[in-house]
Design an enzyme around this catalytic site. Structure first.
Site, mmCIF file in Angstrom:
data_model
loop_
_atom_site.group_PDB
_atom_site.id
_atom_site.type_symbol
_atom_site.label_atom_id
_atom_site.label_comp_id
_atom_site.label_asym_id
_atom_site.label_seq_id
_atom_site.Cartn_x
_atom_site.Cartn_y
_atom_site.Cartn_z
ATOM 1 N N LYS A 203 67.653 -34.930 39.351
ATOM 2 C CA LYS A 203 67.020 -34.967 40.721
ATOM 3 C C LYS A 203 67.195 -36.529 41.080
ATOM 4 C CE LYS A 203 63.774 -35.909 43.249
ATOM 5 N NZ LYS A 203 64.114 -36.693 44.651
ATOM 6 N N GLY A 255 61.811 -45.326 38.631
ATOM 7 C CA GLY A 255 61.273 -45.425 39.967
ATOM 8 C C GLY A 255 60.086 -46.229 39.896
ATOM 9 N N SER A 256 59.110 -45.726 40.829
ATOM 10 C CA SER A 256 57.947 -46.899 41.094
ATOM 11 C C SER A 256 57.018 -46.510 39.868
ATOM 12 C CB SER A 256 57.366 -46.386 42.349
ATOM 13 O OG SER A 256 56.957 -45.128 42.404
ATOM 14 N N THR A 257 56.067 -47.691 39.729
ATOM 15 C CA THR A 257 55.097 -47.422 38.522
ATOM 16 C C THR A 257 54.074 -46.432 38.934
ATOM 17 O OG1 THR A 257 55.554 -49.789 38.052
ATOM 18 C CG2 THR A 257 53.414 -48.872 37.596
ATOM 19 N N GLU A 258 54.052 -46.390 40.265
ATOM 20 C CA GLU A 258 52.724 -45.547 40.442
ATOM 21 C C GLU A 258 53.239 -44.007 40.286
ATOM 22 O OE1 GLU A 258 52.585 -45.350 44.934
ATOM 23 O OE2 GLU A 258 51.233 -43.360 44.686
ATOM 24 N N GLY A 260 55.691 -43.505 38.345
ATOM 25 C CA GLY A 260 55.855 -43.248 36.502
ATOM 26 C C GLY A 260 54.297 -42.773 35.943
ATOM 27 N N GLU A 277 61.254 -46.151 33.445
ATOM 28 C CA GLU A 277 61.830 -47.390 33.812
ATOM 29 C C GLU A 277 61.491 -47.618 35.131
ATOM 30 O OE1 GLU A 277 63.408 -50.185 35.434
ATOM 31 O OE2 GLU A 277 65.426 -49.165 35.401
ATOM 32 N N CYS A 311 64.922 -53.366 40.702
ATOM 33 C CA CYS A 311 63.751 -53.505 39.745
ATOM 34 C C CYS A 311 63.708 -54.607 39.033
ATOM 35 C CB CYS A 311 63.809 -52.263 38.921
ATOM 36 S SG CYS A 311 65.174 -52.008 38.002
ATOM 37 N N GLU A 408 55.262 -55.446 43.755
ATOM 38 C CA GLU A 408 56.727 -55.506 44.010
ATOM 39 C C GLU A 408 56.947 -55.082 45.354
ATOM 40 O OE1 GLU A 408 58.465 -51.875 42.182
ATOM 41 O OE2 GLU A 408 60.210 -53.399 41.311
#
Ligand code: NDP
Length: 498
Positions: A203, A255-258, A260, A277, A311, A408
């Site tokens: 995706k 992608g973003s920690t959120e 993730g 990651e 990142c 970030e």
């Protein structure tokens, strides 16, 4: 004889820095006439391009002009299910049974086709993502090909990667990638998974699907068996449908920690293997004995490369107190020379911000820095009227608790902090929920080794920054995620080892 540089210096008297600022390059535009972007792209499922179940398509734009480039299919849960079923069939019937050396030949073929089409791929990457053509041409696309070449070589050597163990593939991998390095992230995900014998549903990010879809055409041309790689475009909901599909055996996410964290919650208690990651807030630490001019180039590359949409960007600069004045002066001079503008111009250093949403996020965080009392310095460059742009920026007088030192920003914005001793540098550098990467600048080898032991970061560069190679593992500590991509380590998440 008078050289061009001498002429320039005579015409622009004053300090060398102002002479450099006044130097203007003639435009050097990469041509786009050799590039074919289809008016509409469908989903790539079972080796064919098929219409989405929703019968909906969304526009994808050029962030440098806001002009529409194409329409992309909006995949939904039904499409994800179709793609997973194709991937399962291809896994059971073809790919897992194929001799490993044969699998390797297909991956080599994909690598060669990427090389053959590298010029067009670079142009499309730049048009869809906003990054300077010199970066997509010299970094993104060659590295993507290099990843396929590297892992193609591993396909029939897995027994050497895991000696005295029995290695088998996992099954169907669901892979979700971001918009900052679209083709390169696709390569990081696809190449090791294919080499290890898995099949895939990928995706891409909503704003940058085009090079993944050209990769789908390459995969067709390489005659990869249908269903081994499926590409389902769409927004976050499409990614969420892939994560929750019961017949997916592994999720790999960048992608973003959120998001993730959301994915980690969704896969908890299932059989799915997971690698994440995520974000970063990397410290780039400059000691007083560092080669300063070289360090300045490393700082610039660390934060302004790819508009800071990286990142592992060196977004927190730690400078030893005794050299703050020359570092700030040189930094100010150097960002004045960065050429911001048309990403298709071969002279451009800093291109367009990837989307309006990302630009709004950068502006919001920069405003918070000003409100919290940090001092802002911005390049005085002229920005184009249309498109999404943000001038290279740095803040001094940043407090460790300021949002610009903690969150970030994912844009061309650097926070400068200071330290006195190596211990203080380590303490401050590790004062973050992230732990993806770090940079250390010093003449002393022993100090580099000592710092590397103490910094909580997955990748540490010494006297350089943002160096990537397919043979080298990459990944994070703490909220930057877990699992490694690249190198022999990158095979681990895609195999069962007994
Ligand atoms: P996201 O994490 O939302 O996007 C990454 C990928 O995940 C995209 O393909 C996205 O689709 C998809 N996605 C979004 N929501 C879900 C979900 N619930 N389940 C599964 N997949 C999902 O990043 P954003 O693009 O929203 O960027 C937000 C911030 O994240 C940035 O400002 C930046 O700070 C950070 N970021 C960090 C990256 C990194 O490499 N560390 C990369 C990208 C962003 P879609 O694109 O359609 O939303």
């Amino acid at each position: 004889m008078t050289t061009a540089i001498e002429t320039r210096e005579r015409l622009t008297p004053g300090p060398a820095s102002s002479a450099l600022v006044e130097w203007a390059y003639s435009p050097s535009l990469e041509s786009t006439d050799h590039v074919k972007i289809e008016p509409r792209y469908n989903l790539f499922i079972g080796g064919k391009f098929v219409e989405p179940h929703s019968k909906r398509w969304f526009e994808t734009i050029n962030p440098a002009t806001e002009g529409t480039l194409s329409e992309i299919a909006e995949g939904d849960a039904e499409d994800v299910d179709r793609a997973v079923r194709e991937a399962r069939r291809a896994y059971e019937k073809v790919w897992r049974k194929m001799p490993a050396a044969e699998r390797g030949k297909y991956i080599f073929r994909i690598a060669r086709l990427i090389q053959e089409k590298s010029r067009a791929l670079a142009v499309v990457e730049t048009m869809n993502g906003g990054k300077p053509i010199k970066e997509s041409r010299d970094i993104d696309i060659p590295l993507a090909a290099a990843h396929f070449f590297y892992y193609a070589g591993w396909a029939d050597k897995l027994d050497y990667a895991f000696p005295n163990r029995t290695v088998s593939p996992i099954g169907v991998a669901g892979q979700i990638i971001p918009w900052n390095f679209p083709l390169l992230m696709a390569a990081w995900k696809l190449a090791p998974a294919l080499a290890a014998g898995n099949t895939i549903v990928l995706k891409p990010a909503e704003t940058t699907s085009l090079t993944s879809l050209i990769l789908a055409q390459i995969i067709q041309e390489a005659e990869l068996p249908p269903g081994v790689v499926n590409i389902v475009t769409g927004a976050g909901a499409t990614g969420a449908a892939l994560v929750s599909h019961p017949d997916v055996d592994k999720i790999a996410f960048t992608g973003s920690t959120e998001v993730g964290k959301r994915i980690q919650r969704a896969t908890a208690g299932t059989h799915k293997k997971l690698t994440l990651e995520l974000g970063g807030k990397a410290p780039n630490i400059v000691f007083e004995d560092a080669p300063l001019d070289q360090a300045i180039e490393g700082i610039i590359n660390g934060i302004y490369f790819n508009q800071g949409h990286v990142c592992c960007a060196g977004s927190r600069l730690f400078v030893q107190e005794s050299i703050v004045e020359p570092v700030i002066r040189k930094l100010r001079d150097r960002i004045g020379t960065l050429r911001v503008g048309n990403p298709l111009d071969k002279n451009t250093d800093v291109g367009a911000i990837n989307s309006r949403a990302q630009l709004d996020k950068i502006r919001e965080l920069v405003d918070s820095g000003i409100e919290e009392g940090a001092e802002i310095f911005q390049s005085a460059c002229a920005l184009p009227e249309r498109g999404f742009w943000f001038a290279p920026t740095f803040f001094t007088g940043v407090g460790q608790s300021n949002r610009i030192a903690q969150e970030e920003i994912f844009g061309p914005v650097l926070s400068v902090l200071t330290f006195r001793t190596p211990e203080e540098a380590v303490e401050k550098a590790n004062n973050t929920p992230y732990g993806l990467s770090a940079g250390v600048w010093t003449e002393k080898g022993s100090r580099i080794l000592k710092m590397a032991q103490k910094l909580r970061a997955g990748v540490i560069w010494a006297n350089t920054y943002n160096k990537f190679d397919p043979t080298s593992p990459f990944g994070g500590f703490k909220e930057s995620g877990f699992g490694r991509e690249g190198g022999m380590h990158g095979l681990g998440p895609y195999v069962h080892v007994e």
